[in-house]
Design a protein around this motif. Structure first.
Motif, PDB file in Angstrom:
ATOM      1  N   UNK A 240      42.357  43.960  33.238  1.00 11.47           N
ATOM      2  CA  UNK A 240      42.249  43.316  34.555  1.00 11.47           C
ATOM      3  C   UNK A 240      43.611  42.833  35.041  1.00 11.47           C
ATOM      4  N   UNK A 241      44.395  42.243  34.133  1.00 11.32           N
ATOM      5  CA  UNK A 241      45.724  41.770  34.522  1.00 11.32           C
ATOM      6  C   UNK A 241      46.644  42.932  34.873  1.00 11.32           C
TER       7      UNK A 241
ATOM      8  N   UNK B  56      43.041  39.458  36.913  1.00 14.46           N
ATOM      9  CA  UNK B  56      43.633  39.167  35.613  1.00 14.46           C
ATOM     10  C   UNK B  56      43.493  37.708  35.221  1.00 14.46           C
ATOM     11  N   UNK B  57      43.632  36.811  36.193  1.00 16.33           N
ATOM     12  CA  UNK B  57      43.418  35.386  35.916  1.00 16.33           C
ATOM     13  C   UNK B  57      41.961  35.158  35.524  1.00 16.33           C
ATOM     14  N   UNK B  58      41.049  35.876  36.207  1.00 13.58           N
ATOM     15  CA  UNK B  58      39.638  35.786  35.851  1.00 13.58           C
ATOM     16  C   UNK B  58      39.381  36.264  34.436  1.00 13.58           C
ATOM     17  N   UNK B  59      40.008  37.369  34.055  1.00 12.68           N
ATOM     18  CA  UNK B  59      39.852  37.876  32.698  1.00 12.68           C
ATOM     19  C   UNK B  59      40.359  36.896  31.661  1.00 12.68           C
ATOM     20  N   UNK B  60      41.468  36.218  31.963  1.00 15.04           N
ATOM     21  CA  UNK B  60      42.005  35.216  31.047  1.00 15.04           C
ATOM     22  C   UNK B  60      41.047  34.031  30.920  1.00 15.04           C
ATOM     23  N   UNK B  61      40.460  33.605  32.033  1.00 17.08           N
ATOM     24  CA  UNK B  61      39.491  32.505  31.996  1.00 17.08           C
ATOM     25  C   UNK B  61      38.269  32.872  31.166  1.00 17.08           C
ATOM     26  N   UNK B  62      37.841  34.122  31.253  1.00 18.09           N
ATOM     27  CA  UNK B  62      36.698  34.591  30.465  1.00 18.09           C
ATOM     28  C   UNK B  62      37.018  34.496  28.972  1.00 18.09           C
TER      29      UNK B  62
ATOM     30  N   UNK C  53      34.017  34.837  39.278  1.00 20.40           N
ATOM     31  CA  UNK C  53      34.368  34.805  40.697  1.00 20.40           C
ATOM     32  C   UNK C  53      35.697  35.515  40.947  1.00 20.40           C
ATOM     33  N   UNK C  54      36.710  35.232  40.126  1.00 21.08           N
ATOM     34  CA  UNK C  54      38.024  35.853  40.315  1.00 21.08           C
ATOM     35  C   UNK C  54      37.994  37.342  39.977  1.00 21.08           C
ATOM     36  N   UNK C  55      37.266  37.703  38.934  1.00 22.27           N
ATOM     37  CA  UNK C  55      37.125  39.129  38.630  1.00 22.27           C
ATOM     38  C   UNK C  55      36.468  39.858  39.802  1.00 22.27           C
ATOM     39  N   UNK C  56      35.415  39.267  40.338  1.00 19.05           N
ATOM     40  CA  UNK C  56      34.682  39.903  41.434  1.00 19.05           C
ATOM     41  C   UNK C  56      35.513  39.985  42.705  1.00 19.05           C
TER      42      UNK C  56
ATOM     43  N   UNK D  80      38.727  39.718  43.016  1.00 15.73           N
ATOM     44  CA  UNK D  80      39.903  40.553  42.779  1.00 15.73           C
ATOM     45  C   UNK D  80      39.579  42.027  42.911  1.00 15.73           C
ATOM     46  N   UNK D  81      38.457  42.426  42.327  1.00 18.34           N
ATOM     47  CA  UNK D  81      38.034  43.832  42.403  1.00 18.34           C
ATOM     48  C   UNK D  81      37.707  44.225  43.836  1.00 18.34           C
ATOM     49  N   UNK D  82      36.915  43.409  44.530  1.00 20.91           N
ATOM     50  CA  UNK D  82      36.532  43.746  45.902  1.00 20.91           C
ATOM     51  C   UNK D  82      37.743  43.795  46.829  1.00 20.91           C
ATOM     52  N   UNK D  83      38.658  42.848  46.657  1.00 24.87           N
ATOM     53  CA  UNK D  83      39.847  42.831  47.505  1.00 24.87           C
ATOM     54  C   UNK D  83      40.691  44.084  47.282  1.00 24.87           C
ATOM     55  N   UNK D  84      40.826  44.470  46.024  1.00 22.34           N
ATOM     56  CA  UNK D  84      41.620  45.666  45.711  1.00 22.34           C
ATOM     57  C   UNK D  84      40.966  46.917  46.279  1.00 22.34           C
ATOM     58  N   UNK D  85      39.656  47.011  46.160  1.00 22.79           N
ATOM     59  CA  UNK D  85      38.958  48.188  46.672  1.00 22.79           C
ATOM     60  C   UNK D  85      39.093  48.295  48.191  1.00 22.79           C
TER      61      UNK D  85
END
Length: 235
Positions: free
Chosen positions: A150-151, A158-164, A199-202, A204-209
């Motif tokens: 993710x990072x 990536x911040x979301x992945x780290x929090x997970x 939330x950040x993973x989601x 982040x993914x949607x924004x990138x797409x």
């Protein structure tokens, strides 16, 4: 802005805050009930935004993980398996979006996370129940997989992945009696980090797409030929 005003995302925020308040008050079973609504509400928002189905699947497995973990200690391993499936979905998505090439260009990401995962397992190992010992290293590998891919793909995700990783790391240390897993602060830290993580993973993914679509890069991740999003075939 329209996406932010979605009733599904608003409901996710409200339920998350309510859950944290109930968690702090130890208000059972209401804290368990609200916990099981968090991931599905976020998944509903992803569907509304025509997001990748791998992301919806990951959030669906997060819901199952939350559900099984709340049903009792006997289903702890089943809950871990559900979250493991969620991480497989996250990793698969980021790999499809070029994470491996980015990791080869930035090997320090993988080095840092491998060291963190090994340190976590070593710290917890002697305190873990015998039945959990074969499972924890595998799950730690999946956590570092989500965190690193993710990072490598997107900073917010990536911040979301780290929090997970930190959230589930606290759970592992609690199971190993390295920290007090029954303390109010521990529960709040776990759930707070988990909510921020998905939330950040989601987002982040949607924004990138959406940026990919706007850039006209040659493929639209909302158009699929089967049940999984795929990268375009190279000509």
């Amino acid at each position: 802005m329209v996406a932010v005003k979605s009733p599904w995302l608003i409901a996710f925020g409200v339920v998350s805050v309510v859950h944290l308040a109930l968690n702090a008050a130890d208000a059972t079973p209401w804290d368990s009930i609200t916990k099981c609504f968090i991931a599905p509400l976020l998944a509903a928002w992803v569907l509304e935004q025509h997001g990748p189905r791998l992301l919806v699947a990951a959030l669906g497995f997060c819901f199952l993980g939350d559900l099984f973990l709340e049903l009792g200690d006997d289903l702890f391993v089943v809950g871990m398996a559900a979250f493991a499936a969620a991480h497989v979905c996250f990793i698969r998505f980021f790999v499809l979006r070029g994470a491996l090439a980015q990791l080869r260009a930035k090997p320090w990401i993988l080095v840092v996370y491998v060291a963190a995962a090994i340190g976590l397992v070593v710290w917890a190992w002697s305190g873990l129940e015998v039945g959990l010992r074969p499972i924890v290293p595998v799950y730690a590998a999946l956590l570092l997989g989500t965190a690193s891919t993710s990072l490598a793909t997107d900073l917010r995700a990536g911040i979301g992945g780290a929090c997970f990783l930190v959230s589930d790391g606290i759970i592992a240390l609690g199971e190993a009696d390295r920290i007090d897993k029954d303390a109010t602060g521990t529960g709040l830290a776990i759930m707070g980090l988990y909510i921020v993580a998905i939330l950040l993973l989601t987002t982040g993914i949607l924004s990138r797409e959406k940026r990919t679509i706007a850039a006209g890069a040659g493929f639209d991740p909302t158009i699929r030929t089967d049940c999984w999003p795929r990268l375009p075939q190279q000509m």
